[in-house]
Each structure stands twice: as C-alpha cells, then as structure tokens.
Design a protein around this motif. Sequence first.
Motif, mmCIF file in Angstrom:
data_model
loop_
_atom_site.group_PDB
_atom_site.id
_atom_site.type_symbol
_atom_site.label_atom_id
_atom_site.label_comp_id
_atom_site.label_asym_id
_atom_site.label_seq_id
_atom_site.Cartn_x
_atom_site.Cartn_y
_atom_site.Cartn_z
ATOM 1 N N GLU A 51 7.824 -5.801 3.722
ATOM 2 C CA GLU A 51 7.769 -4.510 3.389
ATOM 3 C C GLU A 51 7.201 -3.595 4.172
ATOM 4 O OE1 GLU A 51 10.291 -3.252 0.779
ATOM 5 O OE2 GLU A 51 10.900 -5.421 0.989
ATOM 6 N N LEU A 52 5.728 -3.753 4.293
ATOM 7 C CA LEU A 52 4.782 -2.774 4.865
ATOM 8 C C LEU A 52 5.438 -2.648 6.402
ATOM 9 C CD1 LEU A 52 1.400 -3.798 3.435
ATOM 10 C CD2 LEU A 52 2.637 -1.594 3.151
ATOM 11 N N THR A 67 -3.035 -3.175 7.815
ATOM 12 C CA THR A 67 -3.253 -3.646 6.319
ATOM 13 C C THR A 67 -3.586 -5.181 6.826
ATOM 14 O OG1 THR A 67 -1.695 -2.270 5.386
ATOM 15 C CG2 THR A 67 -2.076 -4.383 4.445
ATOM 16 N N THR A 96 1.526 2.837 1.216
ATOM 17 C CA THR A 96 2.394 3.652 2.055
ATOM 18 C C THR A 96 2.515 5.322 1.542
ATOM 19 O OG1 THR A 96 4.154 3.006 0.800
ATOM 20 C CG2 THR A 96 3.740 1.570 2.606
ATOM 21 N N ASP A 102 7.992 -0.300 7.023
ATOM 22 C CA ASP A 102 7.743 1.038 6.891
ATOM 23 C C ASP A 102 6.612 1.467 8.085
ATOM 24 O OD1 ASP A 102 7.495 3.263 5.504
ATOM 25 O OD2 ASP A 102 6.678 2.868 3.860
ATOM 26 N N LEU A 150 5.196 -8.458 0.653
ATOM 27 C CA LEU A 150 4.412 -7.452 0.803
ATOM 28 C C LEU A 150 4.296 -6.908 2.475
ATOM 29 C CD1 LEU A 150 2.777 -5.112 -0.110
ATOM 30 C CD2 LEU A 150 0.689 -6.485 -0.031
ATOM 31 N N GLN A 151 4.346 -8.239 3.205
ATOM 32 C CA GLN A 151 4.165 -8.031 4.663
ATOM 33 C C GLN A 151 5.267 -7.547 5.255
ATOM 34 O OE1 GLN A 151 3.789 -11.722 6.985
ATOM 35 N NE2 GLN A 151 2.986 -10.631 8.807
ATOM 36 N N LYS A 177 2.689 -1.921 -2.275
ATOM 37 C CA LYS A 177 3.088 -1.202 -1.266
ATOM 38 C C LYS A 177 3.209 0.317 -1.267
ATOM 39 C CE LYS A 177 7.662 0.218 1.028
ATOM 40 N NZ LYS A 177 8.807 0.042 0.863
ATOM 41 N N GLU A 178 3.489 0.931 -2.679
ATOM 42 C CA GLU A 178 3.346 2.364 -2.885
ATOM 43 C C GLU A 178 1.892 2.860 -2.636
ATOM 44 O OE1 GLU A 178 5.940 4.648 -3.880
ATOM 45 O OE2 GLU A 178 7.085 3.052 -2.563
ATOM 46 N N SER A 219 5.786 -4.309 -5.071
ATOM 47 C CA SER A 219 6.054 -2.622 -5.097
ATOM 48 C C SER A 219 5.124 -1.533 -5.230
ATOM 49 C CB SER A 219 7.346 -2.264 -5.792
ATOM 50 O OG SER A 219 8.362 -2.949 -5.427
#
Length: 449
Positions: free
Chosen positions: A79-80, A225, A49, A83, A76-77, A45-46, A42
């Motif tokens: 989650e991104l 990314t 993003t 977004d 992570l992939q 990611k933050e 997280s």
Amino acid sequence: MTIDIRKFYQITNPSKTLNINNGVDDQYYIDFSSVRGGDIISELKEKITFWQPDEPTCTLFTGHIGCGKSTELLRLQAELEKDNFHVVYFESSEDLVTTDVDIADVMLAIARRVSQSLDKITLEEPKKLKELLQGAWKVLNAEVTAAELKVPGVGDLGFSQENEKFSLAFGIGKITARTKSDPSLREKLNQFLAPQKLTLLQAINQELLADAIAKLKQQGKKGLTVIVDNLDRIDNRVKAWGRPQQEYLFVDQGEFLTKLNCHIVYTMPLSLKFSNDYGMLTQRFPEDPKVLPMVPVQFPDGSIHASGMALMQQMVLARAFPEIAPAERLKNITAIFDDATTLEHLCRMSGGHVRDLLRLLNSLIQKQREFPLRRETLETVIRERRNEIMMPISPQEWQLLRRVKETKKVSDDEGYQKLIRSRFVFEYRSGGESWFEVNPILTETEELL
C-alpha cells in the motif's frame, strides 16, 4: 471439482507467509479486518501517508506469533509503495541472534538494510559510521592475525573487491557475519558500541537517513518507511545483569528505537502487553502498540461468531478454489471435506489462529492422503496436537487457564505472560468488545472440564 491433494498440501504449508506483492499469493489472501476490530493496516498507512508524511513516526505492531502479522505488514508495504513511498521490509531474525539482541544490533541491522535497498542511489560517504565500524572491526579482530582471518585488513572494512568505494551495507554485513555464531565476539562488539550508541544513532540519522530521504524525494518519492518484522520473536531469557531481554530492548532501550528519523514499524512480543513494565513501555513510545487479535470464531458465551467463522472457512476454501467466487466455494466444500461440519469444527478448534488452522489442516491432509478429509481423522489430529501442547503445562498454569476460562480476562501476572507466549490463551476483539479465551485445543482436557 477435482483438486490435486499434493498441491493443496503445499499451499496450506503453515510456515509459508503469504506475500500479496508477488502477484500469486494475493488470490489466497482473506481480509479479516471486519472481524478484528478495525483495519489496523489502513490506520498505519494513513498515519504515514496523510497525517505525518514529512515527520518521523514510530509504531509497535503486535499479536500472537502466527496470527498473520507478516502478511499484513507485507500488505502495508504494498500500500505504501503504491503511494510512492520507498519501503524497506526485512525479517530481523535473518540479521539478529534472537537469543542475544542488543539495541546496537537492531540499529546496525536497520542501517544495513536501508543502505542495501539504496544501491542505485549515490549517497555521501558516512564518515562517522565508517569510523565506528572500523573501530568495531579492530576490537573483534584484536586477538586474531590477518592470516588466520583470510579477509581484507582492518582498513579495508566495507570495501568489496568489485568496488573500491566504501559500502556501508557490506561493512555491517561483515561484522554481523563475524559475530553471529560467536557469543564472545557479540559481547565484545556490544561492549564497544554500548557507550557510543547515541553517537551511532546520530550518525545513522545524519549520514544515512537524512541523505537517503533527500535523494529519494529528488527522485519523486514521498519518504522512507522501514518495517522491522520478527522482532517479536526475540527470546525472553534474562540478560547477564538480570533484566529480561524483551523488557530491556523495548522498555529500557525503547527511546533509541523511537529516535530514528524515518517512518518505522517494529513487531513487538505480545507478552509485553501483560508485563509489569507495560506502563513504562507506553511512556517510551508515542502511542500504544497496535494489536492484531485472533479472528473470533465464537463469542464469549460459546455461540458461533458467524462472520469470523465464515472468513476462516473462506481462508481454507480459497487455497483450494482461488479462482472462483466465495459463494461458489461454499458449494464445493464436500469436494474437500466429508461434511461442512468438519470444516466448521476445524475452524473452531483453531481458535481463529491462522497458522494453527493451517497446521491442523496440513496434518490432516498428510494423514488422510485422499479426499474427502474425514471428521474422525481430524479428531485424531486434534488429539495428537492436544497431547503435544499440554505436556509442558504446570499445575499452577492449569489453575490460571481455569481462571481465564471462567473470567475471559488476564492480568499483568508473569504466569499469564507465559500463557500468552505459549499460545495457550488467545485475545479477541469484536464490536468494541475485548476478551480472552483458552486455546480451544485445550478446552476438552480433564483439567479444564
């Protein structure tokens, strides 16, 4: 509740990485962030993003091999991508010869994978990159005739028969395939590219990444990314000029790794955290490496870490009962094990290392061949595993292990680097506290009693 033992064996395969993006493996995923000292994914990611969406970022991600880094990076992939970022994830071990890696190899692998992922986007022809690749191709083929090669001529590098337009991914792929099994050709390639690595970096940034990000944003994407997994698996053999390969790549050439103009995450060998050059490494990169520690199953005083133990048990039970709630799974332990204490002992002897837990469990299933899995069979599996991993330990290393057992600490000594690399010592973090423990498999040996 009836379980198919062969299916259970297959789903506990320690060499299989959970990919929570495929719609099947997500039911087996256990979130260990609450006992690992924080949700690193997280945070990553933050950073991409929220904090720096329009600026390049570079992050090193490390941890013991087999502790779950790949699973977390695939999360992570996912989650991104939710977004609206374009994400290129790849295992560098598929592109690189892990015993012989140079910075140019890494940059070419990234360029190839990015180009490959953008096959539906029309990019400008990368003239400088094309020129560099064709120069490299000439060097590689200088002593071989076209007839012997049975491939298109030098001028055709990057042009497939199906498409007359230059393909960067195709061109790099041909060079990689040509050099992968021939150390002398890899040496020639690196001798050609080494003086031009700054030019190569600039060409990738200007002709590939800048164009790709602009086109992606035109399509509504927020950015690009790249996640380079398995770079932590590169061998640490000494280069011809006397420099260990890991220090050479991440310390000496670290500046090049940070200069790619996109968001990028690299996995890094955990042993580098205990290298004498670690301070220099942290100067090369914008922030300290993110560490994915073991799942704590006991505290430094030897008492059970209840939360960590519960999650490790759920990891096992979720493979058998993915469709029922965690509390209900606990009621079915005896459908798999002869007693709940057998599962607890299995988790404790894994040391909170995800792959080692699965390795022990998988061996236990194979040896037992029927449910319930019994404690005495588990003890046999543990003894066999202990005998296997203790064979290469030297008297000096036993001395270091005794010191770790007593102090719960390691230093930047070269001997500790080997202990970390060999998974004889694990790192834990919980409640703001950090400590080290000897792999529990070894704790009952005569040398440590």
